[in-house]
Design an enzyme around this catalytic site. Structure first.
Site: not given
Length: 681
Positions: A242-244
């Protein structure tokens, strides 16, 4: 630990880091209890966990209930915290070794949070619920995710906004005191990387999870339904891919193009100019605005769910509180897959794509994701790899198709570089089951692990009176740091996550196999599984090349705390107030449970000053810089980014420092700005 960049050296505080402890005990048998720690750190850690356990043992008989079996030490995975505290050599290298001060601060803070939770134990009620969080995460390795079976992916593809490539569900556990009905805390699980603040940042913060916790805890101050000292823990989940940075990965090379889908490179064929963009990437603030926004996007749905549970509680069913923990050697572990095939894990190793980094933090030189190998990189790296440890034919075959760059699991000099022995732990509170993962499980890896545990505990629960459907969550990285846990299909793609999956293509299957073998200990049985082979504690033998503070000095004819640049007389709300002081190295005193900086407001009714902001507040920034290494002089900048809700009035800034003399004596001092007015816009 930042972004594993030796040039990323801390210079101050954007936000204090915290340990938040949650304890649940069976009221009938108080020896059955669990402790879930949420640390604003990159991960849990072996040495830190040993230190916590040792410290609790020293507290005496009241803390005899706590041990290996029931304490989970998780990290929010912030990449904006101090380094040099991890147990194994590899992550210590870019931090110039191990720092006892950082290590003790984490251990002591964790112990203090457990003490406070223990001392506040009281009968209460637990409610649980889930909600969707949109706009706070994307999959940064979608090319690898798409290697998973289409039929499996389709089960999670709900809509265009929730296509299954990452999990959008946030699970929240609400703690309510029975004596007065007041809520004392919440614990949430949601996956998004702690990489909103960028690699050029040098200010400590809890990243987006720290923001979410800060906003939640501030939001309940003065709320009649919340107790004083309310604690909000925002734990990680299956965070691996995941990445913000939700606007995706773009090339900062003038082409205006997105990075390549397969290997995250740009027009020059390299990864260094491929950078992921947060929602406010155009702000020249090293990711600060994007970080606050992503934290806010987690806080708001969590707060809404909290309010719903206040109105319509969804109680955790069953009073059973159980846990197990064991150590397991992942090198050369032979086991059967569910289809009967016998497979084996390998001693830990990292692939070439590990050195490529990710779009959240690109690597160096000519390493790339997916296609990184000895044929696509300089031959120098093969030489360097072989000088450290030439992997055997069996090791290469075991890790295939991973081309091994660092055979870290087979290097033991001067001590182990990475763990081969891992923590396997599960906690149970009623029908809530928490898998405590030592590595960063990817989206699909976490789902498979949770589904396997769900099916197994469903059979276990069915034999109990009034069985409830299990709620299974995954928290981590916890207890140690075993890098990544990808699915076998993602492993085959060998992007960063697959290359960082330490124990070969069957790593995930091994974790699931070992976890399921101990699930019966979550029933009414009172015994515990064997401890297993204990990993080393390197905290007292780790190397350190971090220079100590030699001395501090004020310039000629000046004193510590003197104002170098003062505030102005008047500011509009929303502007930034700043003052610069003659300072000293903040490492002389970390001022734990205290502050380096406060903003004081004059109470017109009493003519007294009271602190209204400190360096735990997101908008009050403390920054230190050395002016002269030779003379030992330094300056401190304190800036208050006045919020839209800042109250008009008269204020001043106060600085607290500690100076080290040539004899080693540390002397505290203070600095004070002139007074200033905050007016409405």
């Amino acid at each position: 630990m930042g972004y594993a960049d030796p040039n990323q050296i801390g210079t101050g505080l954007r936000q204090r880091l915290y340990s938040r402890a949650f304890i649940v005990a069976d009221p009938v048998d108080p020896s059955d209890r669990v402790v879930y720690l949420v640390l604003d750190t990159q991960s849990g850690d072996t040495a830190v966990r040993y230190g916590i356990l040792s410290g609790l043992e020293e507290l005496g008989q009241d803390y005899a209930y706590y041990g290996h079996h029931n304490i989970a030490v998780t990290g929010t995975h912030s990449h904006s915290g101090p380094g040099a505290w991890l147990n194994y050599l590899l992550p210590q290298i870019t931090s110039k070794g191990f720092d006892q001060q950082s290590y003790r601060a984490i251990v002591d803070g964790a112990i203090l949070s457990i003490r406070r939770a223990h001392e506040s134990l009281a009968p209460g009620h637990l409610s649980i619920g889930s909600t969707k969080v949109f706009g706070a995460n994307i999959n940064r390795s979608l090319y690898a995710y798409l290697a998973n079976p289409e039929e499996e992916r389709a089960r999670y593809n709900i809509s265009s906004g929730d296509d299954g490539s990452v999990e959008k569900d946030l699970t929240l556990l609400k703690f309510q005191r029975a004596s007065d009905g007041k809520n004392i805390g919440v614990l949430t699980w949601f996956p998004t990387h702690g990489t909103s603040v960028l690699g050029n940042n040098t200010l400590v913060s809890g990243d987006n999870k720290g923001v979410a916790a800060y906003l939640f805890e501030k939001s309940v101050i003065g709320d009649d339904t919340a107790a004083d000292g309310f604690v909000a823990g925002f734990s990680q989940a299956n965070v691996g891919d995941t990445s913000p940075n939700v606007l995706g990965a773009w090339c900062e090379d003038g082409t205006g193009q997105m990075c390549s889908f397969e290997n995250s490179t740009c027009s020059d064929g390299r990864s260094q100019k491929c950078h992921a963009r947060g929602p406010f990437f155009r702000a020249n603030d090293k990711g600060t605005s994007s970080c606050f926004e992503i934290g806010k996007r987690q806080f708001e749905p969590a707060k809404h769910l909290y309010s719903q549970l206040n109105q319509s509680p969804n109680p955790v069913r069953g009073r059973m509180v159980k846990s197990f923990h064991t150590f397991h050697n992942m090198s050369n572990y032979r086991f059967e897959l569910p289809n009967g095939t016998e497979v084996e894990t390998c001693p830990a190793a990292l692939g070439y794509s590990f050195a490529a980094g990710t779009s959240d933090g690109p690597g160096i030189f000519d390493f790339t994701q997916h296609d990184g190998n000895p044929n696509t990189t300089s031959p120098v790296w093969s030489v360097v790899s072989g000088m450290l440890k030439e992997p055997s034919g069996a090791q290469n075959a075991c890790h295939s198709p991973k081309p091994i760059l660092l055979d870290v699991g087979e290097i033991t000099s001067p001590y182990q570089w990475t763990p081969n022995v891992v923590d396997v732990q599960v906690l149970r509170v009623g029908q809530l089951v928490i898998i405590v993962s030592p590595g960063e499980a990817t989206t699909m890896a976490g789902r498979r692990w949770k589904n396997a545990v769900h099916d197994e505990v469903s059979r276990l629960f069915a034999a109990e009176p009034k069985p409830a459907s299990p709620v299974v969550v995954l928290g981590g990285p916890a207890n140690s740091y075993t890098h990544y846990i990808a699915t076998e299909e993602e492993y085959g793609i060998q992007r960063y996550e697959g290359a960082s999956t330490l124990y070969g293509p069957h790593t995930l299957a091994a974790y699931i196999n070992v976890t399921l073998s101990w699930v019966p200990y979550l029933s009414s049985v009172s015994n515990r599984p064997p401890r297993g082979p204990e990993p080393p504690d390197n905290s007292n033998r780790s190397l350190s090349f971090i220079p100590s503070v030699i001395h501090d000095a004020a310039p000629f004819f000046k004193s510590f705390g003197d104002v170098v640049h003062d505030v102005e007389e008047m500011y509009r709300r929303g502007s930034t107030v700043g003052a610069t002081f003659i300072g000293a190295n903040p490492r002389n005193n970390l001022r734990l449970e205290s502050s380096y900086a406060v903003v004081e407001q004059l109470d017109a009714a009493t003519s007294r000053w009271r602190a209204v902001r400190d360096d735990g507040d997101w908008h009050l920034v403390f920054s230190w810089r050395r002016v002269s290494e030779l003379l030992g002089t330094s300056e401190v900048d304190i800036s208050w980014e006045t919020e839209p809700w800042a109250e008009p009035g008269r204020y001043r800034i106060k600085y607290f420092g500690d100076a080290k003399g040539f004899t080693g004596t540390i002397t505290p001092f203070e600095g004070l700005s002139s007074e200033f007015e905050i007016a409405e816009e």
